[in-house]
Each structure stands twice: as C-alpha cells, then as structure tokens.
Design a protein around this motif. Sequence first.
Motif, short mmCIF file in Angstrom:
data_model
loop_
_atom_site.label_atom_id
_atom_site.label_comp_id
_atom_site.label_asym_id
_atom_site.label_seq_id
_atom_site.Cartn_x
_atom_site.Cartn_y
_atom_site.Cartn_z
N THR A 277 46.06 18.75 34.24
CA THR A 277 44.67 19.15 34.30
C THR A 277 43.99 19.06 33.04
O THR A 277 42.92 18.70 32.99
N ARG A 278 44.73 19.55 32.10
CA ARG A 278 43.94 19.52 30.66
C ARG A 278 43.71 17.98 30.23
O ARG A 278 42.52 17.79 29.88
N ALA B 46 45.97 28.66 29.21
CA ALA B 46 46.92 30.05 29.10
C ALA B 46 47.81 29.82 30.45
O ALA B 46 47.64 29.05 31.21
N ALA B 47 48.89 30.33 30.17
CA ALA B 47 50.05 30.33 30.98
C ALA B 47 50.04 31.37 32.03
O ALA B 47 50.92 31.33 33.16
N ASP B 48 49.35 32.49 31.91
CA ASP B 48 49.58 33.58 32.82
C ASP B 48 48.10 34.43 32.83
O ASP B 48 47.39 34.12 31.74
N VAL C 250 36.23 24.66 28.49
CA VAL C 250 36.81 25.14 29.71
C VAL C 250 38.01 26.04 29.46
O VAL C 250 38.85 25.61 28.48
N LEU C 251 38.19 27.29 29.91
CA LEU C 251 39.52 28.15 30.09
C LEU C 251 40.22 27.78 31.18
O LEU C 251 39.99 27.88 32.20
N LEU C 252 41.54 27.24 31.10
CA LEU C 252 42.31 26.68 32.26
C LEU C 252 43.31 27.92 32.23
O LEU C 252 44.30 27.49 31.20
N VAL C 253 43.59 28.46 33.15
CA VAL C 253 44.69 29.30 33.27
C VAL C 253 45.36 28.82 34.58
O VAL C 253 45.27 28.77 35.68
N GLU C 254 46.77 28.38 34.46
CA GLU C 254 47.67 27.69 35.28
C GLU C 254 48.99 28.12 34.86
O GLU C 254 49.51 27.47 33.70
N ASP C 255 50.16 28.80 35.48
CA ASP C 255 51.33 28.83 35.12
C ASP C 255 52.23 27.58 35.16
O ASP C 255 53.44 27.64 34.62
N ASP D 26 53.51 24.38 34.19
CA ASP D 26 53.61 23.64 32.72
C ASP D 26 52.93 22.26 33.06
O ASP D 26 51.92 21.68 32.41
N ASP D 27 53.46 21.51 34.26
CA ASP D 27 53.11 20.16 34.30
C ASP D 27 51.65 19.94 34.91
O ASP D 27 50.88 19.19 34.39
#
Length: 222
Positions: free
Chosen positions: A19-20, A33-35, A6-11, A13-14
């Motif tokens: 979710t990961r 990824a964060a952005d 899964v590619l998880l893109v969420e800015d 941090d917590d």
Amino acid sequence: MESPLVLLVEDDDDLRTTTRLVLEARGFRVVTAADGEAGWSAYLTRPVDLAVVDVVLPKLDGLRLTERIRADGELPVLLLTARDLPRDQVVGFDAGADDYVVKPFDGDVLEARLRALLRRRGGGAPTRILDHEGLRVDVDGMTVERDGAVVDLSATEFRLLVAFLDHLGIVLSRTRLLEIVWGSASWGDPHVVDVTVQRLRAKIGADRVLTVRGAGYKMARS
C-alpha cells in the motif's frame, strides 16, 4: 510544493509495504505504523494530511484510533477493512471515519477516495506542478505539456515520468522502477520497464531519459 502526507496504519507487513508503494507511485508521501498505538504516536509526532487505518489492529484497534483522531481534530480518516457488511460500515462511520474501502482494493480507487477527502477538507491537496526542460507536469491533474503542447500519456507512462522527475540525476534500476511505478518489484518481467521507457521516450523526446548501462535509467538534472 510538497505532496500530501498520508499516515498508513496497517499491521500486515506485506500489505503495509504494498500500500505504501502504491500511494508513493501516485504522488503521496507516506509514514507508516504497524499497530494502533504506534499510529497514534505517529499522528502526534508529525502533521499529516490524512490517515488510512486498518480496522483490525493490535494494541489499539482502528475504530478506537479513529475516535482518538476525531476527538483531537478534523484529520480525514479512511478505514480499510476485509468485511463489506453494512453494519461494519455504520460502526466505522459512527467512530468518525470519513470513508471506507474494502480489501482487496484497487490502487486507482484508493487514490481517488483520498484525493476526494483532501478536496472535502477545504483546499486540501495543493496542485503539484513539476517543470523541467520544457516539460510541465501537473501531478494531481495527470496532464503533461511539452513546450506548450499537450502530451498524451497512459497512466503507467505518466507515473514513470513522475518517478524520473522526482529523482532527477539519480539512476533508478528496473527493480526500483517496478516498485515505484507498478507497486511491486515482483509485478512482472523487468523487461516491461524497458518497453514503457521506450514508449515514454517516443512521446517526450528520446534524449530525456538516459540509459545507464548495467544499472538502469535516469533523467539528467539539465
């Protein structure tokens, strides 16, 4: 056979970390990824099976990232959003999203939505079977057999068993098990790990999960 990536893109941090951990506890591999731009780079860098994308992202928002992914191929995309208005969902689907989950979300619901997307993709998620010393575990089907007999485990006991099987021979501390199985090291008293290990031992055999004094638990390789 490897589990879905899964590619998880969420800015946030917590939320990205939580979710990961939730996804990893349910048998997925995760790259984060964060952005939006970092998410696009990650998508181009390695083959993933599906994407979970926050709508509001810096540098490239989730809708534009979804449009890029959709223009490039057929990767399933699930959008995460804090808003639950019909118009927002329509905009997301118009951008090419396959599904939509509103924050805060339940981990079991997120897992079910992702596995449904993989099945829809056509052959999607391969069946993941773990065999060890008379135990046969269907990770996706959440079934366990011991020497051919069905073992009835709770969802938490099942995730704990999979954690041990995924880390054969490796000592897992109570804190690490809280992260893998419960989704957060701050979930509660580490004593809950001891109780769940005892319940699991009673069902699969007391000698299968070893106590490493002062360190945690492990399942021996053989």
